[in-house]
Design a protein around this motif. Structure first.
Motif, PDB file in Angstrom:
ATOM      1  N   ILE A 173       0.830  -1.200   0.000  1.00  0.00           N
ATOM      2  CA  ILE A 173       0.000   0.000   0.000  1.00  0.00           C
ATOM      3  C   ILE A 173       0.868   1.255   0.000  1.00  0.00           C
ATOM      4  CG2 ILE A 173      -1.643   1.361   1.355  1.00  0.00           C
ATOM      5  CD1 ILE A 173      -2.759  -1.362   2.369  1.00  0.00           C
ATOM      6  N   MET A 174       1.897   1.263   0.844  1.00  0.00           N
ATOM      7  CA  MET A 174       2.781   2.426   0.913  1.00  0.00           C
ATOM      8  C   MET A 174       3.520   2.646  -0.397  1.00  0.00           C
ATOM      9  SD  MET A 174       2.373   3.767   3.887  1.00  0.00           S
ATOM     10  CE  MET A 174       3.805   4.817   4.029  1.00  0.00           C
ATOM     11  N   GLN A 175       3.984   1.567  -1.011  1.00  0.00           N
ATOM     12  CA  GLN A 175       4.678   1.679  -2.290  1.00  0.00           C
ATOM     13  C   GLN A 175       3.746   2.202  -3.371  1.00  0.00           C
ATOM     14  OE1 GLN A 175       6.137  -2.358  -2.697  1.00  0.00           O
ATOM     15  NE2 GLN A 175       8.143  -1.845  -1.827  1.00  0.00           N
ATOM     16  N   ALA A 176       2.520   1.718  -3.375  1.00  0.00           N
ATOM     17  CA  ALA A 176       1.540   2.158  -4.369  1.00  0.00           C
ATOM     18  C   ALA A 176       1.195   3.630  -4.171  1.00  0.00           C
ATOM     19  CB  ALA A 176       0.280   1.296  -4.274  1.00  0.00           C
ATOM     20  N   ALA A 177       0.992   4.028  -2.905  1.00  0.00           N
ATOM     21  CA  ALA A 177       0.657   5.420  -2.613  1.00  0.00           C
ATOM     22  C   ALA A 177       1.780   6.350  -3.047  1.00  0.00           C
ATOM     23  CB  ALA A 177       0.378   5.579  -1.122  1.00  0.00           C
ATOM     24  N   PHE A 178       3.002   5.988  -2.726  1.00  0.00           N
ATOM     25  CA  PHE A 178       4.139   6.826  -3.110  1.00  0.00           C
ATOM     26  C   PHE A 178       4.235   6.958  -4.624  1.00  0.00           C
ATOM     27  CE2 PHE A 178       8.587   6.782  -4.596  1.00  0.00           C
ATOM     28  CZ  PHE A 178       8.911   8.087  -4.273  1.00  0.00           C
ATOM     29  N   LEU A 179       4.087   5.843  -5.336  1.00  0.00           N
ATOM     30  CA  LEU A 179       4.172   5.861  -6.796  1.00  0.00           C
ATOM     31  C   LEU A 179       3.127   6.785  -7.392  1.00  0.00           C
ATOM     32  CD1 LEU A 179       5.343   4.664  -9.435  1.00  0.00           C
ATOM     33  CD2 LEU A 179       3.609   2.867  -9.261  1.00  0.00           C
ATOM     34  N   LEU A 180       1.898   6.681  -6.929  1.00  0.00           N
ATOM     35  CA  LEU A 180       0.813   7.485  -7.489  1.00  0.00           C
ATOM     36  C   LEU A 180       0.888   8.939  -7.056  1.00  0.00           C
ATOM     37  CD1 LEU A 180      -2.104   4.916  -7.125  1.00  0.00           C
ATOM     38  CD2 LEU A 180      -0.964   5.625  -9.237  1.00  0.00           C
ATOM     39  N   PHE A 181       1.237   9.190  -5.803  1.00  0.00           N
ATOM     40  CA  PHE A 181       1.386  10.576  -5.347  1.00  0.00           C
ATOM     41  C   PHE A 181       2.482  11.280  -6.143  1.00  0.00           C
ATOM     42  CE2 PHE A 181      -0.086   9.504  -0.733  1.00  0.00           C
ATOM     43  CZ  PHE A 181      -1.392   9.441  -1.176  1.00  0.00           C
ATOM     44  N   SER A 182       3.567  10.564  -6.409  1.00  0.00           N
ATOM     45  CA  SER A 182       4.685  11.143  -7.155  1.00  0.00           C
ATOM     46  C   SER A 182       4.330  11.363  -8.618  1.00  0.00           C
ATOM     47  CB  SER A 182       5.914  10.232  -7.064  1.00  0.00           C
ATOM     48  OG  SER A 182       6.353  10.099  -5.740  1.00  0.00           O
ATOM     49  N   LYS A 183       3.597  10.429  -9.184  1.00  0.00           N
ATOM     50  CA  LYS A 183       3.301  10.447 -10.616  1.00  0.00           C
ATOM     51  C   LYS A 183       2.191  11.421 -10.976  1.00  0.00           C
ATOM     52  CE  LYS A 183       2.074   7.341 -14.440  1.00  0.00           C
ATOM     53  NZ  LYS A 183       1.738   5.924 -14.792  1.00  0.00           N
ATOM     54  N   GLN A 184       1.099  11.420 -10.210  1.00  0.00           N
ATOM     55  CA  GLN A 184      -0.063  12.222 -10.609  1.00  0.00           C
ATOM     56  C   GLN A 184      -0.530  13.221  -9.552  1.00  0.00           C
ATOM     57  OE1 GLN A 184      -2.487   8.760 -11.453  1.00  0.00           O
ATOM     58  NE2 GLN A 184      -3.637   8.986  -9.545  1.00  0.00           N
ATOM     59  N   GLY A 185       0.175  13.273  -8.424  1.00  0.00           N
ATOM     60  CA  GLY A 185      -0.176  14.241  -7.395  1.00  0.00           C
ATOM     61  C   GLY A 185      -1.122  13.672  -6.355  1.00  0.00           C
ATOM     62  N   PHE A 186      -1.091  14.275  -5.168  1.00  0.00           N
ATOM     63  CA  PHE A 186      -1.906  13.788  -4.057  1.00  0.00           C
ATOM     64  C   PHE A 186      -3.397  13.955  -4.346  1.00  0.00           C
ATOM     65  CE2 PHE A 186      -4.151  14.535  -0.046  1.00  0.00           C
ATOM     66  CZ  PHE A 186      -3.794  13.401   0.665  1.00  0.00           C
ATOM     67  N   GLU A 187      -3.787  15.152  -4.789  1.00  0.00           N
ATOM     68  CA  GLU A 187      -5.201  15.442  -5.004  1.00  0.00           C
ATOM     69  C   GLU A 187      -5.810  14.550  -6.077  1.00  0.00           C
ATOM     70  OE1 GLU A 187      -2.822  17.699  -4.924  1.00  0.00           O
ATOM     71  OE2 GLU A 187      -3.377  19.385  -3.635  1.00  0.00           O
ATOM     72  N   ALA A 188      -5.049  14.225  -7.106  1.00  0.00           N
ATOM     73  CA  ALA A 188      -5.581  13.454  -8.234  1.00  0.00           C
ATOM     74  C   ALA A 188      -5.602  11.958  -7.968  1.00  0.00           C
ATOM     75  CB  ALA A 188      -4.764  13.746  -9.492  1.00  0.00           C
ATOM     76  N   THR A 189      -5.073  11.537  -6.847  1.00  0.00           N
ATOM     77  CA  THR A 189      -5.002  10.109  -6.525  1.00  0.00           C
ATOM     78  C   THR A 189      -6.128   9.731  -5.572  1.00  0.00           C
ATOM     79  OG1 THR A 189      -2.590  10.086  -6.768  1.00  0.00           O
ATOM     80  CG2 THR A 189      -3.579   8.298  -5.521  1.00  0.00           C
ATOM     81  N   SER A 190      -6.819   8.654  -5.880  1.00  0.00           N
ATOM     82  CA  SER A 190      -7.913   8.188  -5.027  1.00  0.00           C
ATOM     83  C   SER A 190      -7.497   6.936  -4.257  1.00  0.00           C
ATOM     84  CB  SER A 190      -9.150   7.875  -5.870  1.00  0.00           C
ATOM     85  OG  SER A 190      -8.906   6.738  -6.695  1.00  0.00           O
ATOM     86  N   ILE A 191      -8.229   6.660  -3.198  1.00  0.00           N
ATOM     87  CA  ILE A 191      -7.994   5.444  -2.423  1.00  0.00           C
ATOM     88  C   ILE A 191      -8.189   4.217  -3.315  1.00  0.00           C
ATOM     89  CG2 ILE A 191      -8.994   3.964  -0.635  1.00  0.00           C
ATOM     90  CD1 ILE A 191      -7.208   5.991   0.577  1.00  0.00           C
ATOM     91  N   ALA A 192      -9.181   4.269  -4.193  1.00  0.00           N
ATOM     92  CA  ALA A 192      -9.444   3.146  -5.097  1.00  0.00           C
ATOM     93  C   ALA A 192      -8.251   2.885  -6.008  1.00  0.00           C
ATOM     94  CB  ALA A 192     -10.698   3.422  -5.928  1.00  0.00           C
ATOM     95  N   GLN A 193      -7.631   3.954  -6.495  1.00  0.00           N
ATOM     96  CA  GLN A 193      -6.460   3.807  -7.362  1.00  0.00           C
ATOM     97  C   GLN A 193      -5.288   3.197  -6.599  1.00  0.00           C
ATOM     98  OE1 GLN A 193      -6.212   7.942  -8.600  1.00  0.00           O
ATOM     99  NE2 GLN A 193      -6.776   7.393 -10.694  1.00  0.00           N
ATOM    100  N   ILE A 194      -5.118   3.625  -5.362  1.00  0.00           N
ATOM    101  CA  ILE A 194      -4.024   3.085  -4.546  1.00  0.00           C
ATOM    102  C   ILE A 194      -4.239   1.597  -4.296  1.00  0.00           C
ATOM    103  CG2 ILE A 194      -2.888   3.182  -2.286  1.00  0.00           C
ATOM    104  CD1 ILE A 194      -3.592   6.180  -2.215  1.00  0.00           C
TER     105      ILE A 194
END
Length: 202
Positions: free
Chosen positions: A28-49
């Protein structure tokens, strides 16, 4: 099955459950970091993570209640090794302790550049991510206190002022490096700081 058999299996099963839990949280942490870095915190959803981590959204909520909690854990993880150097130093020699801290800082920048780029970006967005700034400020205060203690032992003049200068250098070096990457003279700064503060008089 006898109670004795159940009791023998319970610790083994409990260990397996903890192992699965730890692995799920890591994903989960690895996925969150990847998505936050790639598309930004606001644009990332829990479902995507959850999808990126390969788990269900419901399972993710068993570990983290929100994106903010995930982000907070990412920030705390970024400082975890530095915290360990402060609370459990590997030497009684203040010069070696200071050198360990310097080397940790530069190693982190080299090996986890994207991690620190994310931390820097979020810290600078103080109005949106005040809790990130608060965590960072708290950590920096602890590091300044630790540095001041070491510099006092080493015999550096005005240790309180020097500790603040070192932390300011860390901030500046970190921001400049994440922007310039391979064009930044990181090795030179590391050598300079270690030579200036950690060299032993002969």
């Amino acid at each position: 099955m006898t109670n004795r058999s159940v009791n023998k299996m319970a610790p083994r099963n409990q260990g397996k459950i903890q192992e699965i839990r730890k692995e799920s949280m890591k994903k989960i942490m690895q996925a969150a970091f990847l998505l936050f870095s790639k598309q930004g915190f606001e644009a990332t959803s829990i479902a995507q993570i959850a999808k990126q981590a390969g788990i269900s959204k419901g399972l993710l909520y068993n570990y983290y209640q929100s994106k903010e909690e995930l982000l907070e854990q990412l920030i705390l993880d970024a400082f975890s090794q530095g915290d360990n150097l402060i609370t459990h130093p590997g030497s009684d020699d203040p010069r070696l302790m200071l050198e360990d801290l310097f080397r940790w800082f530069f190693k982190e920048l080299r090996e986890r550049t994207d991690y620190w780029r994310l931390v820097t970006e979020l810290t600078l967005k103080v109005d949106r991510f005040r809790f990130v700034r608060d965590i960072t400020v708290e950590k920096m205060k602890a590091y300044v206190t630790f540095l001041e203690h070491l510099l006092t032992q080493i015999g550096i003049e005005n240790p309180a002022g020097e500790a603040k200068i070192i932390m300011a250098l860390f901030d500046g070096i970190g921001i400049q490096f994440v922007m310039m990457r391979e064009n930044y003279p990181l090795d030179e700064y590391e050598h300079y700081l270690i030579h200036k503060y950690c060299k032993r008089e002969t």
